[in-house]
Write a protein that holds these residues in place. Structure first.
Motif, PDB file in Angstrom:
ATOM      1  N   ARG A   1       0.829  -1.214   0.000  1.00 40.98           N
ATOM      2  CA  ARG A   1       0.000   0.000   0.000  1.00 40.98           C
ATOM      3  C   ARG A   1       0.862   1.263   0.000  1.00 40.98           C
ATOM      4  O   ARG A   1       0.577   2.226  -0.715  1.00 40.98           O
ATOM      5  CB  ARG A   1      -0.929   0.001   1.203  1.00 40.98           C
ATOM      6  N   ALA A   2       1.904   1.257   0.818  1.00 35.83           N
ATOM      7  CA  ALA A   2       2.794   2.422   0.892  1.00 35.83           C
ATOM      8  C   ALA A   2       3.500   2.655  -0.438  1.00 35.83           C
ATOM      9  O   ALA A   2       3.669   3.806  -0.864  1.00 35.83           O
ATOM     10  CB  ALA A   2       3.817   2.223   2.012  1.00 35.83           C
ATOM     11  N   LEU A   3       3.877   1.579  -1.116  1.00 37.94           N
ATOM     12  CA  LEU A   3       4.536   1.729  -2.408  1.00 37.94           C
ATOM     13  C   LEU A   3       3.589   2.299  -3.452  1.00 37.94           C
ATOM     14  O   LEU A   3       3.983   3.091  -4.303  1.00 37.94           O
ATOM     15  CB  LEU A   3       5.110   0.381  -2.865  1.00 37.94           C
ATOM     16  N   GLY A   4       2.329   1.926  -3.375  1.00 39.80           N
ATOM     17  CA  GLY A   4       1.340   2.491  -4.274  1.00 39.80           C
ATOM     18  C   GLY A   4       1.166   3.978  -4.048  1.00 39.80           C
ATOM     19  O   GLY A   4       1.073   4.766  -4.994  1.00 39.80           O
ATOM     20  N   LYS A   5       1.150   4.371  -2.792  1.00 39.83           N
ATOM     21  CA  LYS A   5       1.021   5.796  -2.470  1.00 39.83           C
ATOM     22  C   LYS A   5       2.261   6.578  -2.892  1.00 39.83           C
ATOM     23  O   LYS A   5       2.170   7.729  -3.303  1.00 39.83           O
ATOM     24  CB  LYS A   5       0.775   5.984  -0.978  1.00 39.83           C
ATOM     25  N   ALA A   6       3.424   5.949  -2.780  1.00 40.16           N
ATOM     26  CA  ALA A   6       4.678   6.620  -3.153  1.00 40.16           C
ATOM     27  C   ALA A   6       4.745   6.841  -4.662  1.00 40.16           C
ATOM     28  O   ALA A   6       5.334   7.814  -5.127  1.00 40.16           O
ATOM     29  CB  ALA A   6       5.879   5.807  -2.674  1.00 40.16           C
ATOM     30  N   GLY A   7       4.143   5.925  -5.425  1.00 40.95           N
ATOM     31  CA  GLY A   7       4.108   6.082  -6.875  1.00 40.95           C
ATOM     32  C   GLY A   7       5.437   5.903  -7.576  1.00 40.95           C
ATOM     33  O   GLY A   7       5.613   6.363  -8.694  1.00 40.95           O
ATOM     34  N   SER A   8       6.356   5.219  -6.954  1.00 43.51           N
ATOM     35  CA  SER A   8       7.694   5.050  -7.516  1.00 43.51           C
ATOM     36  C   SER A   8       7.739   3.921  -8.543  1.00 43.51           C
ATOM     37  O   SER A   8       7.307   2.798  -8.267  1.00 43.51           O
ATOM     38  CB  SER A   8       8.690   4.747  -6.389  1.00 43.51           C
ATOM     39  N   SER A   9       8.292   4.198  -9.706  1.00 46.68           N
ATOM     40  CA  SER A   9       8.427   3.161 -10.728  1.00 46.68           C
ATOM     41  C   SER A   9       9.430   2.091 -10.297  1.00 46.68           C
ATOM     42  O   SER A   9       9.416   0.979 -10.831  1.00 46.68           O
ATOM     43  CB  SER A   9       8.830   3.776 -12.066  1.00 46.68           C
ATOM     44  N   GLU A  10      10.264   2.409  -9.338  1.00 47.31           N
ATOM     45  CA  GLU A  10      11.221   1.441  -8.798  1.00 47.31           C
ATOM     46  C   GLU A  10      10.499   0.261  -8.140  1.00 47.31           C
ATOM     47  O   GLU A  10      11.037  -0.839  -8.050  1.00 47.31           O
ATOM     48  CB  GLU A  10      12.118   2.143  -7.768  1.00 47.31           C
ATOM     49  N   ALA A  11       9.268   0.474  -7.712  1.00 50.40           N
ATOM     50  CA  ALA A  11       8.517  -0.557  -6.999  1.00 50.40           C
ATOM     51  C   ALA A  11       7.734  -1.479  -7.923  1.00 50.40           C
ATOM     52  O   ALA A  11       7.180  -2.476  -7.465  1.00 50.40           O
ATOM     53  CB  ALA A  11       7.564   0.110  -6.018  1.00 50.40           C
ATOM     54  N   VAL A  12       7.688  -1.195  -9.209  1.00 47.96           N
ATOM     55  CA  VAL A  12       6.836  -1.961 -10.120  1.00 47.96           C
ATOM     56  C   VAL A  12       7.204  -3.446 -10.138  1.00 47.96           C
ATOM     57  O   VAL A  12       6.333  -4.308  -9.954  1.00 47.96           O
ATOM     58  CB  VAL A  12       6.854  -1.356 -11.549  1.00 47.96           C
ATOM     59  N   ILE A  13       8.450  -3.771 -10.375  1.00 48.90           N
ATOM     60  CA  ILE A  13       8.868  -5.183 -10.463  1.00 48.90           C
ATOM     61  C   ILE A  13       8.622  -5.916  -9.137  1.00 48.90           C
ATOM     62  O   ILE A  13       8.037  -6.998  -9.135  1.00 48.90           O
ATOM     63  CB  ILE A  13      10.341  -5.305 -10.920  1.00 48.90           C
ATOM     64  N   PRO A  14       9.027  -5.358  -7.983  1.00 49.70           N
ATOM     65  CA  PRO A  14       8.722  -6.043  -6.722  1.00 49.70           C
ATOM     66  C   PRO A  14       7.219  -6.224  -6.487  1.00 49.70           C
ATOM     67  O   PRO A  14       6.788  -7.259  -5.962  1.00 49.70           O
ATOM     68  CB  PRO A  14       9.338  -5.140  -5.653  1.00 49.70           C
ATOM     69  N   LEU A  15       6.421  -5.255  -6.905  1.00 48.75           N
ATOM     70  CA  LEU A  15       4.968  -5.383  -6.740  1.00 48.75           C
ATOM     71  C   LEU A  15       4.400  -6.434  -7.684  1.00 48.75           C
ATOM     72  O   LEU A  15       3.470  -7.158  -7.326  1.00 48.75           O
ATOM     73  CB  LEU A  15       4.280  -4.029  -6.953  1.00 48.75           C
TER      74      LEU A  15
END
Length: 92
Positions: free
Chosen positions: A45-59
């Motif tokens: 949820r926090a990564l979604g709020k952060a909106g970072s493209s760095e989180a796409v692969i881990p998500l």
């Protein structure tokens, strides 16, 4: 003297968010691997709020998590980020 200290504190505080945002994203990416599903869900949820493209692969990897709440949070986070790389994984 107080005014100078207050201005210095304000200057430091205004510089910190960029660093802490990157640190928060990294920390939440790490938490996606935690044994506790609640921590993984909260991290997604926090990564979604952060909106970072760095989180796409881990998500995307979290879309196959054992916990259905984590999977749902990861899907929602990917939708919030809106990166086209996540579309095939979301469709499947």
């Amino acid at each position: 003297m107080r005014c100078r200290m207050a201005l210095f504190a304000l200057l430091i505080a205004s510089m910190s968010p960029a660093v802490s945002h990157a640190d928060a994203v990294s920390k939440n990416i790490e938490l996606l691997q935690n044994a506790d599903p609640l921590k993984r869900r909260t991290a997604a949820r926090a990564l979604g709020k952060a909106g970072s493209s760095e989180a796409v692969i881990p998500l995307i990897k979290a879309l196959v998590d054992d916990d259905h709440f984590v999977r749902a949070a990861a899907a929602q986070a990917l939708g919030s980020i809106g990166d086209h790389k996540s579309v095939p994984a979301l469709v499947s």
